[in-house]
Scaffold this motif. Structure first.
Motif, mmCIF file in Angstrom:
data_model
loop_
_atom_site.group_PDB
_atom_site.id
_atom_site.type_symbol
_atom_site.label_atom_id
_atom_site.label_comp_id
_atom_site.label_asym_id
_atom_site.label_seq_id
_atom_site.Cartn_x
_atom_site.Cartn_y
_atom_site.Cartn_z
ATOM 1 N N TYR B 48 3.674 27.973 46.290
ATOM 2 C CA TYR B 48 5.004 27.918 45.808
ATOM 3 C C TYR B 48 5.438 28.206 44.487
ATOM 4 N N ALA B 49 4.366 27.822 43.608
ATOM 5 C CA ALA B 49 4.709 27.832 42.258
ATOM 6 C C ALA B 49 4.717 29.655 41.590
ATOM 7 N N SER B 50 4.051 30.198 42.558
ATOM 8 C CA SER B 50 3.918 31.823 42.131
ATOM 9 C C SER B 50 4.470 32.587 42.819
ATOM 10 N N LEU B 51 5.213 32.162 44.114
ATOM 11 C CA LEU B 51 5.939 33.243 44.550
ATOM 12 C C LEU B 51 7.438 32.715 44.728
ATOM 13 N N ASN B 52 8.150 32.450 43.530
ATOM 14 C CA ASN B 52 9.325 31.904 43.825
ATOM 15 C C ASN B 52 10.311 32.854 43.003
ATOM 16 N N GLY B 53 10.281 34.054 43.375
ATOM 17 C CA GLY B 53 11.257 35.157 43.034
ATOM 18 C C GLY B 53 11.427 35.223 41.605
ATOM 19 N N GLY B 54 10.618 35.470 40.543
ATOM 20 C CA GLY B 54 10.694 36.029 39.670
ATOM 21 C C GLY B 54 11.049 37.625 39.575
ATOM 22 N N GLU B 84 0.329 37.097 36.073
ATOM 23 C CA GLU B 84 1.507 36.262 36.423
ATOM 24 C C GLU B 84 1.134 34.773 36.868
ATOM 25 N N CYS B 85 -0.095 34.524 37.314
ATOM 26 C CA CYS B 85 -0.588 33.170 37.424
ATOM 27 C C CYS B 85 -0.514 32.499 36.273
ATOM 28 N N VAL B 86 -1.018 33.137 35.252
ATOM 29 C CA VAL B 86 -0.847 32.303 33.920
ATOM 30 C C VAL B 86 0.601 32.197 33.480
ATOM 31 N N HIS B 87 1.574 33.048 33.752
ATOM 32 C CA HIS B 87 2.920 32.778 33.478
ATOM 33 C C HIS B 87 3.446 31.736 34.395
ATOM 34 N N CYS B 88 3.141 31.514 35.621
ATOM 35 C CA CYS B 88 3.695 30.698 36.352
ATOM 36 C C CYS B 88 3.055 29.273 36.230
ATOM 37 N N GLY B 107 16.966 27.834 40.541
ATOM 38 C CA GLY B 107 17.707 27.345 41.518
ATOM 39 C C GLY B 107 16.884 26.650 42.559
ATOM 40 N N LYS B 108 15.649 26.548 42.647
ATOM 41 C CA LYS B 108 14.903 25.665 43.465
ATOM 42 C C LYS B 108 14.088 24.540 42.580
ATOM 43 N N PRO B 109 13.796 23.569 43.839
ATOM 44 C CA PRO B 109 13.143 22.049 42.862
ATOM 45 C C PRO B 109 11.988 22.616 42.085
ATOM 46 N N THR B 110 11.476 22.236 40.941
ATOM 47 C CA THR B 110 10.260 22.513 40.371
ATOM 48 C C THR B 110 9.063 22.028 41.111
ATOM 49 N N VAL B 111 8.033 22.225 40.851
ATOM 50 C CA VAL B 111 6.462 21.924 41.558
ATOM 51 C C VAL B 111 6.745 20.315 41.423
ATOM 52 N N LEU B 122 -2.337 19.719 38.565
ATOM 53 C CA LEU B 122 -3.353 20.502 39.050
ATOM 54 C C LEU B 122 -3.114 21.926 39.520
ATOM 55 N N THR B 123 -1.717 21.954 39.932
ATOM 56 C CA THR B 123 -1.258 23.702 40.237
ATOM 57 C C THR B 123 -1.332 24.261 39.152
ATOM 58 N N GLY B 124 -0.982 23.827 37.922
ATOM 59 C CA GLY B 124 -1.009 24.545 36.792
ATOM 60 C C GLY B 124 -2.360 24.840 36.273
#
Lengths: 304, 304
Positions: B48-54, B84-88, B107-111, B122-124
């Motif tokens: 969810y955190a890394s496939l969020n449309g950047g 991109e994993c580091v950026h996300c 525009g979407k809820p944060t993690v 833990l996701t980060g």
């Protein structure tokens, strides 16, 4: 305490001081190589988080496993320091209000209490990142191939398939108690993965054969199991003063442990079994395996 | 929009889809190599955190810099995905209540809203760790020497001397406004370091000469400056709907920006200067540098 264990504990302490000297050097400068600027508050928090008086068991295992197989001691010290950064990052994040919400760690204020919550998050992030810096840096005198293998093994031991994933399972266990297999998986990931990595890393540093590497990895698995079982036993029997943190908490939070499931007599027999198996894995090295054998016994018998 | 920028944006979008396909593959399996277990909730949150449309600008820069110097595209895609994993990860941690406390991201809820705060931490942690896994893994077909250099450069760009340190300075800036040099340092670390790494990584992947590597690094520095200046300008001029997050916040928090310090006319002139300098750095590559030149212009002129 017999003479042998006294000698072992002196060796463990002496190595801890060496590891702390390396960590202190790595985390004391506010400017590195004349160009890398480190914001002072964050640097200070990283230093505080990683120089807080632990036994430095994981670096000790790296160093002794490398020594057993003829690896370079300075390289092992640096890899051990990197691993300790990962261990300390996990403690800082686990202590956060949103996780275990602990105010004390080894009798001292946790990082989010001594500093603040945002700094604690960044301290953990920066220690984790720095671990990979330390391994890859030119000052770690190892072949590139070994550095890549160490990086991959550490990332797997620390990430979602290892320690961080184990912490996620631990949080889930507060809501729904896991079954026996679930407990075993959780513990192997949360605690076991870094201990296993420590032993395997020694073999990688030494450029050991695949057989030796597998053997050390299996040894690390066994003492990881012993470590966790000893921890669960301690948690039920010791008091807060000895542990320097709240105890009985795991039971209070209804998280299952194998001791709760099978009882103390079973746990102590199982602990002895793990130690015997760990020792058997070192039998090919005869007398050279003595220190690691004592480490296995120490882990099983520790009082804090 | 002229024909050239239309082509550029199509290329950027196509590359973003490729990067997302790599990330999706990397983050979809609950068991890796038949043995690495990934707890589902954490894996899902990482996805969810890394496939969020950047826009996937950083991977794009890795890929185009590698392409300019003849680097392997598949390797560049994987290193780009790691970056991109580091950026996300940084976005997930920056959004936490103890940090910027944002409920929405694009525009979407944060993690921490979509899942919970502990899972967000833990996701980060896991995305950051996974970045080093991806670079070191055998599937990334690069010489070990290149992997070690990439690991070190990424750790330095992301750690206390880079992005994480910049975020620490940013938090401090809320309490005491930095002077001009302080703003420049903060921005170079918080935003600039990963963008610079992206360009330098392309050169490392290509096994480029030290001169080419330095040139790409300097190019990355210039477009990092342009990126931040464009961001500060956007922050003062755009509305929340376009940005998908709260704006005017930096000003409201009394954090200094160079735009606030010197005014809009200065900022726009400076932005043009950064782009000219970036373009000049690519002049030795003549026509082959066109895509990166357009990237510099795109970064300076972006509307979101």
């Amino acid at each position: 305490m017999d003479a042998s264990s006294e000698t072992f504990e002196a060796r463990l302490t002496a190595t801890a001081r060496e590891v702390e000297a390396v960590l202190d050097t790595l985390l004391s400068s506010s400017v590195l190589n004349g160009e890398i600027v480190r914001p002072e508050r964050l640097r200070s928090a990283m230093h505080y988080a990683s120089l807080n008086g632990g036994k430095r068991l994981r670096p000790f295992l790296v160093i002794e496993a490398a020594s057993l197989l003829g690896g370079d001691r300075d390289a092992a010290l640096r890899v051990g320091a990197a691993l300790e950064c990962v261990h300390c990052y996990s403690l800082v994040h686990d202590d956060l209000p949103a996780m275990d919400d602990d105010d004390l760690r080894r009798g001292k204020p946790t990082v989010h209490i001594a500093y603040d919550e945002a700094t604690a998050i960044l301290t953990g992030d920066s220690l984790l990142t720095y671990a990979f810096d330390i391994i890859a840096a030119p000052e770690t005198k190892l072949p590139d191939a070994a550095k890549v293998v160490l990086t991959l093994a550490l990332a797997r031991a620390a990430g979602i398939g290892g320690m961080a994933g184990g912490q996620a399972l631990d949080l889930a266990a507060e809501k729904q108690a896991p079954d026996e297999q679930g407990i075993v998986t959780l513990q192997a990931m949360k605690t076991g993965a870094l201990i296993r990595f420590a032993c395997e890393a020694g073999a990688i540093i030494a450029g050991a054969s695949p057989e030796d590497r597998t053997r050390l990895r299996q040894f690390g698995e066994r003492i990881g199991l012993a470590f966790q079982l000893a921890d669960d036993i301690l948690d039920l029997t010791s008091d807060a003063a000895t542990m320097g943190k709240a105890t009985g908490k795991d039971a209070g939070r209804s998280k299952g442990t194998l001791v709760a499931l099978h009882g103390m007599a079973w746990a102590e027999a199982k602990l002895a079994e793990h130690v015997r198996e760990a020792e058997a894995l070192l039998s090919p090295y005869a007398g050279r395996g003595t220190v690691l054998t004592e480490a296995a016994r120490f882990i099983a018998g520790r009082k804090s």
